[in-house]
Motif scaffolding. Structure first.
Motif, PDB file in Angstrom:
ATOM      1  N   GLY B 423      43.876  36.875  41.793  1.00  0.00           N
ATOM      2  CA  GLY B 423      42.729  38.032  41.333  1.00  0.00           C
ATOM      3  C   GLY B 423      41.700  37.772  42.236  1.00  0.00           C
ATOM      4  N   ARG B 427      38.108  35.614  39.297  1.00  0.00           N
ATOM      5  CA  ARG B 427      39.672  34.879  38.877  1.00  0.00           C
ATOM      6  C   ARG B 427      40.214  34.873  40.154  1.00  0.00           C
ATOM      7  N   HIS B 431      46.386  33.643  39.049  1.00  0.00           N
ATOM      8  CA  HIS B 431      47.010  34.706  38.945  1.00  0.00           C
ATOM      9  C   HIS B 431      46.732  35.956  37.825  1.00  0.00           C
ATOM     10  N   SER B 432      46.074  36.929  38.162  1.00  0.00           N
ATOM     11  CA  SER B 432      45.460  37.310  37.154  1.00  0.00           C
ATOM     12  C   SER B 432      45.876  38.946  37.223  1.00  0.00           C
ATOM     13  N   ASP B 433      46.453  39.350  38.201  1.00  0.00           N
ATOM     14  CA  ASP B 433      46.941  40.907  38.485  1.00  0.00           C
ATOM     15  C   ASP B 433      48.347  40.759  38.430  1.00  0.00           C
ATOM     16  N   TYR B 434      48.791  41.567  37.433  1.00  0.00           N
ATOM     17  CA  TYR B 434      50.228  41.614  36.768  1.00  0.00           C
ATOM     18  C   TYR B 434      50.975  42.904  37.113  1.00  0.00           C
ATOM     19  N   TYR B 451      45.243  44.672  35.309  1.00  0.00           N
ATOM     20  CA  TYR B 451      44.552  43.645  35.772  1.00  0.00           C
ATOM     21  C   TYR B 451      44.206  42.848  34.594  1.00  0.00           C
ATOM     22  N   SER B 452      45.017  42.239  34.190  1.00  0.00           N
ATOM     23  CA  SER B 452      44.824  41.339  32.705  1.00  0.00           C
ATOM     24  C   SER B 452      44.208  42.038  31.607  1.00  0.00           C
ATOM     25  N   ASP B 456      40.012  34.337  29.178  1.00  0.00           N
ATOM     26  CA  ASP B 456      39.936  33.356  30.421  1.00  0.00           C
ATOM     27  C   ASP B 456      40.985  32.228  30.267  1.00  0.00           C
ATOM     28  N   ILE B 459      44.550  33.341  30.844  1.00  0.00           N
ATOM     29  CA  ILE B 459      44.988  33.823  32.427  1.00  0.00           C
ATOM     30  C   ILE B 459      45.153  32.401  32.764  1.00  0.00           C
ATOM     31  N   ASP B 463      48.488  31.682  34.772  1.00  0.00           N
ATOM     32  CA  ASP B 463      48.592  31.010  35.869  1.00  0.00           C
ATOM     33  C   ASP B 463      49.518  30.104  36.136  1.00  0.00           C
TER      34      ASP B 463
END
Lengths: 353, 542
Positions: B423, B427, B431-434, B451-452, B456, B459, B463
């Motif tokens: 991200g 972020r 890794h927060s964009d799936y 995007y999540s 937190d 995430i 990750d």
């Protein structure tokens, strides 16, 4: 010819000499580069470390097992492998391990930095055929400004906080960085106070002959400490804990190489952060690797793949090596504090001591 | 530049409102008018255009740093912000650099504006020269100006408050003066500080009053008779301003879109002078709503072709009257404003052929009756209901308790994590964009990016799993072996030829991590097609 060191489930192993370097499980004989928890585990039958680091290692692995020592540059033959230790500049007693067998020379760096540090001996380049290097900060975004500048930033922040009646709390590893900060700040500004976990290592440092300014511990069952003038050095695990309330209004700032990256600073939720690391920055790593004149480089923990690829492009025989060393962990990694703090820190935090 | 960069970082480091306010106040009371005008434009999210491509910037930065391009990309993946990555890899500036000398306006005039017309070698020269003069913190801000991505985390309300304090005038007046942007010069900026009312003939809209999502049962709002219910339209919020013989159409983003909606401007000319309507821009043919995706073909365009005009006819559906005969009605209760709005005799929706329409009130004697009306929302192509307290004034920003959006429940499907990317911002490095997929003929096909929507802590945990289950990499994108199932919510679903899966979902977001489910338990493409078939068929947009 087989490699002098190989990766086994217990860690880096020298078959010729029948010993391990920084094993992550109990083994009969362990050479330990330094006393951080990802390199020094309890449970080995026998340890070997640099003479300067004996007291610190004893703190970490507990009583019982014998610890053999070598002075810097002094050598010892273990089953025909000539072993010597050379300062890595990481923390007190941190060593690079030089192994020589039938004309081949390997050096394991452990963790290292090339910046000056008044609390430990300076990194010494050791010529070798194969260099096993760390790469915690092995990306070109990591470039340290130098300890003098960071010390000046910390001093200025400490003074500003004092003027506003706020205690300054700096988060740093209990072994190494905590003592280094105490040694580089200006003790004339105000009192320096250390968390119990830091204090334990302060004593080990002093007993090993390292000069540190006066540092106060936190008395047990204290309800309130200081009047907003102190600089408090505490391990990262105290962030957000009740223990911090002892100091009233406080400004909390981590000291870590990771503070270079704004996203990490913001995630940590701190208004301030100091870029101070006991690891080499990117130029430092490249310079140290070059100074060994090694033709082959094995890259452990950190940016190992990138750094190995870059070294290959520059004509070296380089490859990543998958160890379980962690180096300085990014602050949001929950294992961070456990990896580097003695087990009693958490208990101390929870008790509010 | 130095002062603006300092403001940028001060705002970045401050989490509290009062700290941000103080930073803005300090900046605006000291900055020269031309710098302040530029800063204001940037702080209020004004348009910026890219002066040089990021591809070129990457190449030049890698060259200046003496590193290969792929290594710069690795750094970007770790930092999560290109402007920052470039600033960090570049060698430190010359020791004699004096970036503080020139102000923000001068920097923009000498290093950003000339870039647009310059050829590539000249561009490179300008950029490299700037790099030599700026420190890392200033470079980041300059890079953001250069790439047109300078966004600062302050609300417009806060900027208006700070300026009002500096000017010593009412914040509401300042907010109004700031509406519609258009502060381009030092003179424009100075006019903000004028003590006279002035701008009577301006076409400025009022600050929009916003609704909050209703998360309690409606019964908690008290008697239904205290409330006005309307459809929640699936269009774009807007104001039609009819003043001084001219008409203007504004969207909530404070963008003047009169050129995109010529038919609405023409229809508004028939209104009496001194009128401001609040309502919704809708794409509608006869009585059929064409949906938001059709509308976006109109909003994005400066010049609307005849074909687009014919393909996507639009109407403005009014639900509030903010000004009448040049008099500001916002302090009056909604009931009174509504009475005056209805007195304008606009035809109520659906009124085929009418460009200005009235958003009808939905009558109901009980909350249960309204709930039944709401249940028909999806079939009607609207998003649910709006509930507005009849006694409410037209405020600014979002005041909880006065206006509520009571949206229909979103559509949902369980989907499997297939790809993940690090991200940005807070972020960075996580890794927060799936990219998520569902089953189709024994394989997982991608259907949405989210995007999540996780906490937190989750995430960080995801990750770790992403890193541990990576089976391949595609640049910064990690391909994961399917292990994680997420409950995905979305507002709409439609057939699409532009998506490989053949479906497009609207506003996808993760509701929760289904730790109780295995990838085999996830939904399928057939499930999505079934949802499409259950929806009413809108008129095709073309």
């Amino acid at each position: 010819m087989a490699d002098l060191l190989e990766l086994t489930p217990q860690g880096l192993y020298c078959r010729e000499g029948d010993f391990h370097v920084d094993p992550w499980r109990g083994v009969p004989r362990a050479i330990v580069t330094h006393a951080h928890a990802d390199h020094a585990r309890p449970g080995c039958d026998r340890y070997l470390c640099a003479a300067r680091g004996t007291l610190v290692l004893r703190e970490r692995v507990g009583g019982g097992a014998p610890i053999d020592t070598l002075r810097w540059g002094e050598s010892l033959s273990i089953n025909g492998v000539k072993v010597s230790l050379h300062p890595s500049g990481h923390v007190l007693g941190a060593a690079q391990v030089r192994l020589e067998h039938r004309g081949r020379v390997w050096v394991v760096s452990g963790d290292y930095k090339v910046e000056p540090d008044p609390t430990c001996d300076a990194f010494e380049p050791v010529a070798c055929d194969v260099f096993v290097t760390e790469s915690t900060f092995g990306l070109p975004i990591y470039r340290w400004a130098g300890p003098d500048r960071v010390a000046a930033e910390i001093n200025a922040w400490w003074r500003d906080n004092q003027a506003a009646g706020r205690t300054s709390v700096i988060l740093a590893y209990a072994l190494g960085k905590g003592q280094r900060i105490a040694a580089i700040v200006d003790p004339a500004i105000g009192p320096i106070v250390a968390h119990g976990a830091v204090m334990k290592m302060v004593r080990a440092y002093r007993d090993s002959g390292v000069r540190l300014p006066p540092i106060d511990g936190v008395p047990p069952r204290a309800r309130r400490v200081g009047d907003g003038r102190a600089l408090v050095i505490a391990p990262p695990s105290v962030a957000g804990s009740r223990w911090l309330r002892l100091f009233g209004e406080a400004s909390v700032a981590p000291a870590s190489g990771w503070m270079t990256v704004r996203g990490i600073r913001r995630r940590r939720g701190c208004e301030r952060g100091f870029v101070l690391s006991d690891h080499a920055d990117f130029p430092g790593l490249l310079g140290a690797i070059e100074a060994t004149r090694a033709r082959r480089v094995l890259v452990t923990h950190g940016a190992s793949e990138s750094l190995a690829r870059l070294l290959c492009e520059r004509g070296l025989d380089a490859a990543p090596l998958a160890t379980r060393f962690t180096g300085e962990r990014p602050p949001d990694d929950a294992t961070d504090d456990e990896a580097d703090e003695p087990h009693d820190v958490r208990a101390a935090v929870e008790e509010g001591v | 530049m130095k002062d603006f960069a300092a403001l940028y970082w001060r705002l970045d480091a401050t989490t509290g409102t009062s700290g941000k306010l103080a930073a803005l106040r300090d900046y605006f009371s000291a900055a020269p008018a031309d710098d302040a005008a530029c800063a204001l434009h940037l702080l209020s999210g004004g348009k910026q255009s890219r002066a040089v491509s990021t591809t070129l910037l990457r190449e030049w930065a890698a060259e200046a740093a003496g590193i290969p391009l792929w290594l710069l990309e690795e750094c970007y993946a770790q930092v999560g912000d290109l402007a920052e990555t470039l600033a960090l890899v570049l060698p430190p500036p010359k020791a004699d650099a004096a970036p503080g000398e020139a102000g923000l306006a001068a920097w923009i005039r000498t290093t950003i504006e000339p870039l647009r017309a310059a050829d590539e070698p000249r561009k490179k020269e300008i950029v490299r020269d700037a790099w030599r003069r700026l420190h890392a913190d200033e470079r980041i801000v300059w890079h953001k100006l250069l790439t047109g991505g300078c966004r600062v985390g302050v609300s417009r309300t806060l900027v208006a408050r700070a300026l009002a304090e500096v000017a010593g005038i009412d914040p509401a007046v300042m907010t109004h003066r700031l509406m519609g942007g258009g502060i381009g010069s030092a003179d424009d900026y100075r006019r903000l500080f004028s003590s006279e009312p002035g701008d009577a003939d301006s076409q400025r809209p009022y600050p929009f009053f916003l609704a909050s999502a209703l998360d309690e049962p409606p019964e908690s709002l008290g008697p239904v008779a205290d409330w006005q219910a309307e459809w929640k339209w699936d269009g774009a919020r807007g104001q039609v301003v009819r003043r001084g013989g001219a008409c203007a159409v504004w969207t909530r983003g404070e963008e003047l879109v009169s050129d995109s909606f010529p038919e609405i401007v023409a229809a508004a000319a028939a209104l009496p002078d001194g009128i401001v309507l609040d309502g919704e821009l809708l794409a509608v043919r006869a009585d059929a709503l064409l949906g938001f995706s059709a509308l976006s073909r109109r909003i994005g365009r400066r010049r609307v072709t005849k074909k687009v005009l014919a393909d996507v006819p639009c109407a403005f559906v009014a639900y509030d009257l903010l000004e009448e005969a040049g008099r500001d009605l916002r302090d009056q209760p909604l009931a009174e404003r509504r009475r005056k709005l209805e007195a304008l005799s606009l035809p109520a929706f659906p009124a085929p052929g009418a460009t200005l329409q009235l958003s009808p009130r939905l009558a109901a004697a009980t909350w249960a009756e309204l709930a039944a009306t709401r249940a028909s929302a999806r079939d009607r192509g609207v998003e649910g209901l709006m509930l507005k307290r009849l006694a409410s004034a037209y405020g600014t920003g979002r005041t909880r308790g006065e206006w509520w959006k009571w949206k229909i429940e979103p559509l949902e499907i369980d989907a499997v994590l297939l790809y993940a990317q690090a991200g940005h911002g807070r972020r960075a490095g996580l890794h927060s964009d799936y990219t998520l997929g569902v089953w189709h003929e024994g394989r997982l096909v991608t259907v949405a990016k989210a995007y999540s929507g996780l906490t937190d802590a989750e995430i960080v945990e995801v990750d770790r799993i992403v890193r541990a289950t990576t089976v391949g990499k595609h640049g910064p994108v990690r391909i994961c072996s399917p292990t994680l199932v997420f409950q995905l919510a979305f507002e709409g679903v439609a057939r699409s030829t532009r998506h490989k899966s053949g479906v497009a979902v609207r506003f996808p977001r993760i509701v929760r991590w289904r730790r109780d489910k295995q990838p085999e338990d996830a939904g399928s493409l057939a499930d999505l097609f079934a949802m499409i078939d259950a929806l009413p068929t809108p008129e095709p947009a073309t």
